[in-house]
Design a protein around this motif. Structure first.
Motif, PDB file in Angstrom:
ATOM      1  N   GLN A 167      24.473 -21.906  -9.126  1.00  0.00           N
ATOM      2  CA  GLN A 167      23.933 -20.550  -9.166  1.00  0.00           C
ATOM      3  C   GLN A 167      25.013 -19.503  -9.479  1.00  0.00           C
ATOM      4  O   GLN A 167      24.806 -18.317  -9.225  1.00  0.00           O
ATOM      5  N   LYS A 338      20.491  -8.993 -11.091  1.00  0.00           N
ATOM      6  CA  LYS A 338      19.599  -9.575 -12.101  1.00  0.00           C
ATOM      7  C   LYS A 338      18.269 -10.019 -11.468  1.00  0.00           C
ATOM      8  O   LYS A 338      17.191  -9.695 -11.974  1.00  0.00           O
ATOM      9  N   SER A 339      18.360 -10.772 -10.378  1.00  0.00           N
ATOM     10  CA  SER A 339      17.147 -11.218  -9.688  1.00  0.00           C
ATOM     11  C   SER A 339      16.372 -10.025  -9.155  1.00  0.00           C
ATOM     12  O   SER A 339      15.134 -10.002  -9.199  1.00  0.00           O
ATOM     13  N   THR A 340      17.097  -9.020  -8.675  1.00  0.00           N
ATOM     14  CA  THR A 340      16.451  -7.819  -8.152  1.00  0.00           C
ATOM     15  C   THR A 340      15.700  -7.085  -9.258  1.00  0.00           C
ATOM     16  O   THR A 340      14.604  -6.558  -9.039  1.00  0.00           O
ATOM     17  N   LEU A 342      14.279  -8.485 -11.862  1.00  0.00           N
ATOM     18  CA  LEU A 342      13.045  -9.230 -12.098  1.00  0.00           C
ATOM     19  C   LEU A 342      12.010  -8.935 -11.018  1.00  0.00           C
ATOM     20  O   LEU A 342      10.812  -8.803 -11.303  1.00  0.00           O
ATOM     21  N   LYS A 343      12.463  -8.844  -9.778  1.00  0.00           N
ATOM     22  CA  LYS A 343      11.528  -8.523  -8.690  1.00  0.00           C
ATOM     23  C   LYS A 343      10.944  -7.130  -8.874  1.00  0.00           C
ATOM     24  O   LYS A 343       9.776  -6.892  -8.551  1.00  0.00           O
ATOM     25  N   PHE A 379      10.572 -18.111  -9.198  1.00  0.00           N
ATOM     26  CA  PHE A 379      11.680 -17.718  -8.345  1.00  0.00           C
ATOM     27  C   PHE A 379      12.906 -18.595  -8.571  1.00  0.00           C
ATOM     28  O   PHE A 379      12.799 -19.756  -9.006  1.00  0.00           O
ATOM     29  N   GLN A 380      14.067 -18.044  -8.201  1.00  0.00           N
ATOM     30  CA  GLN A 380      15.307 -18.821  -8.288  1.00  0.00           C
ATOM     31  C   GLN A 380      15.252 -20.021  -7.354  1.00  0.00           C
ATOM     32  O   GLN A 380      15.668 -21.112  -7.711  1.00  0.00           O
ATOM     33  N   ASP A 457      13.631 -16.696 -13.050  1.00  0.00           N
ATOM     34  CA  ASP A 457      14.925 -16.468 -12.407  1.00  0.00           C
ATOM     35  C   ASP A 457      15.702 -17.779 -12.341  1.00  0.00           C
ATOM     36  O   ASP A 457      15.382 -18.656 -11.536  1.00  0.00           O
ATOM     37  N   GLU A 458      16.689 -17.912 -13.227  1.00  0.00           N
ATOM     38  CA  GLU A 458      17.517 -19.122 -13.314  1.00  0.00           C
ATOM     39  C   GLU A 458      16.650 -20.388 -13.424  1.00  0.00           C
ATOM     40  O   GLU A 458      16.761 -21.301 -12.599  1.00  0.00           O
ATOM     41  N   ALA A 488      16.439 -14.339 -16.190  1.00  0.00           N
ATOM     42  CA  ALA A 488      17.792 -14.188 -15.655  1.00  0.00           C
ATOM     43  C   ALA A 488      18.475 -15.548 -15.697  1.00  0.00           C
ATOM     44  O   ALA A 488      17.901 -16.555 -15.288  1.00  0.00           O
ATOM     45  N   THR A 489      19.703 -15.578 -16.206  1.00  0.00           N
ATOM     46  CA  THR A 489      20.408 -16.851 -16.342  1.00  0.00           C
ATOM     47  C   THR A 489      21.904 -16.609 -16.422  1.00  0.00           C
ATOM     48  O   THR A 489      22.364 -15.494 -16.683  1.00  0.00           O
TER      49      THR A 489
END
Length: 579
Positions: A167, A338-340, A342-343, A379-380, A457-458, A488-489
């Motif tokens: 990650q 990045k994850s935030t 997407l959320k 989700f990641q 996400d990833e 996101a990656t």
């Protein structure tokens, strides 16, 4: 090797078989492994081949903490440590100091001696944060370094490492691998790692698994990767991108095979954006037209800012407009948000300031079912989205909620399970799958309803090459059918090949918004964002630098500088860079 040597080994398994209670076949079969003291060993095999299970057996997690049918003998030293993919899974305290101190308490170290040891292990792993820092505020890379510091504080004789960089961004990946490499010869290392570059150069031995949990070969990395190349390709196991070739060898060899392949990749990627390359790889021209430009964006983020309750600003002033059918990759360092992001666009969190619109409608005006008929989210952590008791029900859930006919649900769910190699697991509980199988299931479940926007996400982290290729093929099919993808990656190779556009988030703002091809020719920007260029672009840069030296040294190098867009340029803006 069928039996252990007459001398008691340092770390070993003899005749070990493991079968989980909800499975019909063993994960490991008659596993015989012997590892010497201070040896560095890499476990290599396809997703679901039993690598993590063997690591759990050797470390004692199975059968002590994970229930399974177990047969065989395991020999291990008294003190061992385990480093997982997700560092949060092994933290139990609130601050950096308390987490490391917990390891020392387990060793009964007097409190008066703790501070010096804590500061030393933090220096060893380059964890340069205040001792009182809350763990929740650390980026993914810092969390992994904290996890390693905690293990070193235990003074283990064996360190088991399960996908520690899965990650992490490229910079933190390099730092964690360097930390582990420095332990070579001091600790026994047993590793699982998909990112082989930076690892195969120094491990002593590779254990190669097949898809049915059997050890098929072991030896030094060069021999294993050479002698079993066909099997490795067939099983879809990742291979090093460069090793055993060196940059010096490739640059000095006329028409090196790898160089030819990299030049072809560059030409294909340049052609995809209407650009052409000169013989030395320079970008000659670029068409500004975008096939996805539309008068009505499917997604808009307007002046969005996010601040946590503790005052931390994640990012501010983000403005992004996404057209239908784009494949947008979101890059940036660990902790950049990045994850935030997407959320935010998926309606899971609200901005502190600004707004998000989907199809011209503000998110706050959507009813939840209505929004998720349009937007799907992967989700990641796959487990965060599992809600059903079986693999089949997990994939079929969206169709049932939508009121589809049972025949349609059965047909389309079975097709997805077949596509993602999960059909034989249809009646198993999702939480009992391997990490790779969980990831495939999370993506399959979100593809059933064919939403217009897919947030990922990833989606490929921790996957073998075959699984990654399958996931990308399915996503590409959806994208070509009109689905808009935001992903996101940390995988820059994936971005270079598939994405039509890149957003780079870092330093609390949007650092870049444009084409992948132009981004990867900006070394300074990549460094700011803790990114590395794909191998083909790294080759392009090194080739130019070599040509500059051949043409007269420093002055020629300065002359070549404009070929790299934005490299060391004072005119490069710190805000959005639109290409």
């Amino acid at each position: 090797m069928n039996t252990l040597t007459s001398k008691t080994p340092f770390l070993a398994s003899e005749g070990v078989s493991v079968q989980f209670f909800d499975r019909d076949t063993p994960v490991l079969r008659e596993m015989n492994v012997e590892i010497a003291k201070n040896e560095a060993v890499l476990l290599l095999g396809p997703s679901g081949s039993g690598k993590s299970t063997l690591l759990q057996v050797l470390s004692g997690i199975i059968p002590r903490s994970i229930e399974a049918w177990f047969k065989g003998t395991v020999i291990r030293p008294e003190r061992v440590g385990v480093m997982f993919q997700d560092p949060d899974a092994q933290f139990c305290m609130l601050t950096v100091e308390d987490e490391i101190a917990f390891s020392l308490e387990n060793r009964l170290v007097p409190r008066a001696q703790m501070r010096g040891i804590i500061e030393q292990v933090m220096r060893d792993v380059r964890l340069e944060v205040p001792l009182t820092t809350p763990i929740r505020e650390l980026s993914g890379g810092l969390k992994q370094r904290l996890a390693l510091a905690c293990l070193l504080a235990l003074e283990p004789e064996v360190l088991f490492v399960d996908e520690p960089t899965a990650q992490l961004d490229p910079l933190n990946t390099q730092l964690v691998i360097e930390d582990l490499r420095r332990l070579k010869g001091q600790k026994t290392l047993v590793m699982i790692e998909h990112k082989l570059d930076g690892v195969v150069e120094w491990v002593d031995r590779v254990l190669l698994f097949n898809a049915t949990g059997q050890l098929v070969a072991q030896g030094n990395p060069r021999e294993i990767l050479r002698d079993h190349a066909q099997m490795i390709r067939e099983y879809g196991i990742w291979q090093p991108k460069l090793w055993p070739v060196t940059w010096d060898e490739m640059l000095a060899t006329v028409k090196h095979p790898l160089a030819d392949r990299l030049e072809h990749q560059l030409a294909v990627q340049a052609n995809s954006i209407g650009a052409t390359l000169a013989s030395d790889g320079k970008l000659l021209e670029q068409t500004q037209s975008d096939p996805h430009v539309s008068k009505a964006p499917i997604l808009e983020v307007r002046e969005a800012s996010l601040r946590y309750k503790n005052g931390h600003v994640v990012w501010q002033g983000l403005n992004v407009s996404v057209q239908p059918g784009e494949w947008v990759a979101i890059l940036g360092p660990n902790g950049a948000g990045k994850s935030t992001f997407l959320k935010l666009v998926g309606g899971l969190i609200e901005p502190t300031k600004g707004q998000v619109q989907v199809k011209g409608k503000t998110l706050s005006r959507y009813r939840t079912p209505e929004l998720y008929d349009t937007v799907g989210f992967v989700f990641q952590n796959p487990e965060h989205q599992f809600i059903a008791d079986t693999v089949f029900e997990e994939v079929a859930f969206g169709g049932k909620v939508a009121g589809w006919a049972q025949e349609r649900i059965e047909q389309e769910s079975v097709q997805l399970l077949t596509d993602f190699r999960l059909l034989d697991l249809r009646d198993k509980n999702p939480f009992t799958l391997s990490q790779g199988q969980k990831r495939r299931l999370s993506v399959a479940g979100m593809l059933l309803k064919r939403q217009e926007v897919l947030l990922l996400d990833e989606p490929t982290f921790g996957q073998d090459a075959a699984t990654t290729a399958e996931l990308l093929q399915r996503m590409q099919e959806r994208n070509e059918a009109g689905t808009t993808i935001l992903m996101a990656t940390h995988d820059v190779e994936l971005v270079a090949e598939y994405a039509t556009r890149v957003l780079v988030i870092g330093e609390g703002k949007l650092l870049y918004d444009g084409r992948p091809h132009a981004l990867f020719q900006q070394p300074d920007l990549l460094q700011r964002a803790s990114l590395t260029a794909p191998l083909a672009y790294e080759y392009q840069l090194r080739r130019r630098e070599q040509a500059a030296k051949d043409q007269g040294g420093h002055d020629s190098a300065k002359h070549e500088e404009p070929a790299l867009v934005g490299r060391n340029s004072s005119e490069q803006k710190e805000g959005d860079l639109r290409v």
